[in-house]
Design an enzyme around this catalytic site. Structure first.
Site, PDB file in Angstrom:
ATOM      1  N   PRO A   1     -17.630  14.069  -8.535  1.00 51.53           N
ATOM      2  CG  PRO A   1     -19.795  13.240  -8.923  1.00 51.53           C
ATOM      3  CD  PRO A   1     -19.063  14.434  -8.388  1.00 51.53           C
TER       4      PRO A   1
ATOM      5  CG  ASP B   1     -12.591  16.691  -5.397  1.00 49.47           C
ATOM      6  OD1 ASP B   1     -13.471  17.484  -5.790  1.00 49.47           O
ATOM      7  OD2 ASP B   1     -11.410  17.014  -5.186  1.00 49.47           O
TER       8      ASP B   1
ATOM      9  CB  THR C   1     -12.233  15.861  -9.142  1.00 44.93           C
ATOM     10  OG1 THR C   1     -12.632  17.088  -9.721  1.00 44.93           O
ATOM     11  CG2 THR C   1     -10.830  15.981  -8.603  1.00 44.93           C
TER      12      THR C   1
ATOM     13  CE  LYS D   1      -2.325   1.678   3.641  1.00 42.60           C
ATOM     14  NZ  LYS D   1      -2.428   3.128   3.688  1.00 42.60           N
TER      15      LYS D   1
ATOM     16  CE  LYS E   1      -7.734   6.128   4.327  1.00 42.34           C
ATOM     17  NZ  LYS E   1      -6.282   5.957   4.221  1.00 42.34           N
TER      18      LYS E   1
ATOM     19  CG  ASP F   1      -5.072   4.182   1.664  1.00 41.71           C
ATOM     20  OD1 ASP F   1      -6.229   4.562   1.379  1.00 41.71           O
ATOM     21  OD2 ASP F   1      -4.701   3.960   2.833  1.00 41.71           O
TER      22      ASP F   1
ATOM     23  N   GLY G   1       0.846  -1.921   8.701  1.00 39.77           N
ATOM     24  CA  GLY G   1       1.970  -1.012   8.545  1.00 39.77           C
ATOM     25  C   GLY G   1       2.955  -1.116   9.689  1.00 39.77           C
TER      26      GLY G   1
ATOM     27  CD  GLN H   1      -5.184   2.434  12.679  1.00 37.51           C
ATOM     28  OE1 GLN H   1      -6.315   2.905  12.774  1.00 37.51           O
ATOM     29  NE2 GLN H   1      -4.605   2.220  11.518  1.00 37.51           N
TER      30      GLN H   1
HETATM   31  O1  C5P Z   1       0.569   1.334  10.880  1.00 38.42           O
HETATM   32  P1  C5P Z   1      -0.828   0.811  10.706  1.00 38.42           P
HETATM   33  O2  C5P Z   1      -0.899  -0.680  10.558  1.00 38.42           O
HETATM   34  O3  C5P Z   1      -1.783   1.372  11.739  1.00 38.42           O
HETATM   35  O4  C5P Z   1      -1.252   1.407   9.286  1.00 38.42           O
HETATM   36  C1  C5P Z   1      -2.534   1.336   8.801  1.00 38.42           C
HETATM   37  C2  C5P Z   1      -2.562   1.913   7.419  1.00 38.42           C
HETATM   38  O5  C5P Z   1      -3.888   1.781   6.922  1.00 38.42           O
HETATM   39  C3  C5P Z   1      -2.206   3.399   7.316  1.00 38.42           C
HETATM   40  O6  C5P Z   1      -1.433   3.550   6.134  1.00 38.42           O
HETATM   41  C4  C5P Z   1      -3.532   4.112   7.182  1.00 38.42           C
HETATM   42  O7  C5P Z   1      -3.453   5.246   6.343  1.00 38.42           O
HETATM   43  C5  C5P Z   1      -4.405   3.035   6.525  1.00 38.42           C
HETATM   44  N1  C5P Z   1      -5.843   3.104   6.800  1.00 38.42           N
HETATM   45  C6  C5P Z   1      -6.377   3.085   8.068  1.00 38.42           C
HETATM   46  N2  C5P Z   1      -7.725   3.183   8.252  1.00 38.42           N
HETATM   47  C7  C5P Z   1      -8.555   3.253   7.209  1.00 38.42           C
HETATM   48  C8  C5P Z   1      -8.005   3.241   5.909  1.00 38.42           C
HETATM   49  C9  C5P Z   1      -6.644   3.137   5.743  1.00 38.42           C
HETATM   50  O8  C5P Z   1      -5.634   2.975   9.036  1.00 38.42           O
HETATM   51  N3  C5P Z   1      -9.859   3.290   7.378  1.00 38.42           N
END
Ligand code: C5P
Length: 235
Positions: free
Chosen positions: A68, A66, A70, A35, A63, A61, A213, A193
């Protein structure tokens, strides 16, 4: 050709191309895809995405949220750069999502490609929602947004593992971020998170793919961590 080699998507959340390839090297043969978010995509653009896409499936990713036309151009640009998966916000509404579903169908004639609609970010809890959203629980927002996405024809969804059992439509491809390696991840381990799950819990709850990540990036042995995640996904 499959979308991903396996369910594990490695979130390459670093800031330089050099660092990105250094982090990829020990795990690229293992992970199902990679990603790339705005921190690399805006700095290095399409050439960087194309370089990674030559080695594995790329999930762009950014996200998009905007109007439609764009959003469609941004999704098409991501596809042209080599993306297999891209994210848009479900809150962009039915019209935008319907037009994107049509675009996805056209792009799939060229190669496998999926648009994922983000419901409610996994870093959010009820109190982080804008005030006028407070009368609904996160679960209700996710349920309602997922119905909107389904109605549009898009079949890719991003939500937390905790909402998987609320999504009744069987043909959604559900991608779950907010993955932590222990179920009792404390505040330090969960970082920003809020709605976290282990890989095993999320797969059991019905995820098709996981985004991981920091548990890999901050591991002293990333290859071993990836192997452990893959093992727990399949057990
Ligand atoms: O480091 P970690 O595992 O928390 O990373 C999660 C990844 O997932 C980040 O790159 C974040 O931008 C992405 N993400 C998220 N929640 C969402 C969509 C994507 O944490 N709803």
């Amino acid at each position: 050709m499959r979308l991903l080699k396996n369910p594990l998507i490695f979130a390459l959340d670093v800031d330089s191309e050099e660092e990105a390839f250094k982090r990829l090297k020990p795990v690229i043969d293992l992970v199902g895809g990679v990603k790339i978010g705005p921190r690399l995509a805006y700095r290095y653009g399409s050439p960087f995405i194309a370089k990674v896409a030559a080695q594995t499936s790329v999930f762009v990713d950014n996200k998009y949220f905007d109007i439609p036309s764009t959003m469609k151009s941004a999704v098409k640009a991501s596809f042209d750069a080599g993306a297999t998966l891209v994210t848009v916000h479900a809150m962009s509404g039915l019209q935008a999502l319907k037009e994107l579903a049509q675009l996805e169908m056209e792009l799939n004639r060229i190669r496998p490609f999926k648009i994922l609609a983000v419901t409610i970010l996994t870093s959010w809890e009820k109190s982080s929602l804008p005030e006028n959203f407070h009368s609904w629980s996160i679960e209700n927002h996710v349920k309602s947004l997922s119905q909107l996405v389904y109605q549009s024809g898009i079949r890719g969804l991003v939500c937390s593992g905790h909402e998987l059992d609320l999504i009744s439509q069987k043909d959604f491809f559900k991608v779950i971020p907010g993955i932590r390696l222990s179920s009792d991840a404390g505040k330090d381990e969960a970082q920003d998170q809020k709605r976290v799950m282990t890989p095993k819990q999320a797969m059991k709850a019905g995820a098709q793919a996981l985004v991981v990540g920091r548990p890999i990036l901050e591991s002293s042995d990333p290859r071993q961590t990836v192997l452990e995640i893959l093992e727990s996904c399949s057990s």
